[in-house]
Motif scaffolding. Structure first.
Motif: not given
Length: 128
Positions: A15-16, A36-37, A39, A86-90
């Motif tokens: 997503d982003k 990063y995001f 889905t 949806s989730y985000n991590s790095y």
């Protein structure tokens, strides 16, 4: 043991992607952080439970990092048809890198399934 199959309608997308310069909080050899995001959308006709993930990160110098783990950010999401997770991590790096990911699990019939995340690039501002 049966092989995992791609389940039609199950998709994963970036997503982003955000560059974050962490300053002194990051190691000197990895001064670049990318958040990063993601889905994962279940457009299939059956429920799925996601059990884990695998990432392959290829750095510009050819170094390859493979990360495999159970769960996705500590969760095993169950997605009914039409639902999304949806989730985000790095990831931190010292140079430009590309990443490709996959998520695996089982469907409501107990069949092993997976979905792939298309390759994306992480370019520090100094490399653009």
């Amino acid at each position: 043991m049966s092989a995992s199959v791609l389940l039609p309608g199950l998709t994963a997308c970036l997503d982003k992607l955000i560059y974050h310069h962490g300053g002194s909080s990051l190691p000197p050899d990895k001064p670049h952080a990318f958040v990063y995001f993601i889905t994962i959308h279940n457009g299939s006709d059956r429920a799925v439970t996601l059990l884990g993930r695998k990432w392959v990160i290829e750095h510009i110098d050819g170094h390859r990092l493979v990360i495999e783990a159970d769960k996705i950010v500590g969760e095993t999401p169950r997605l009914a048809p039409g639902e999304a997770f949806s989730y985000n991590s790095y990831h931190v790096t010292g140079e430009e890198a590309t990443a490709v990911g996959s998520f695996h699990g089982i469907d409501e019939n107990g069949e092993k399934i997976h979905v792939t995340l298309p390759c994306f690039s992480m370019q520090p501002p100094s490399c653009q």
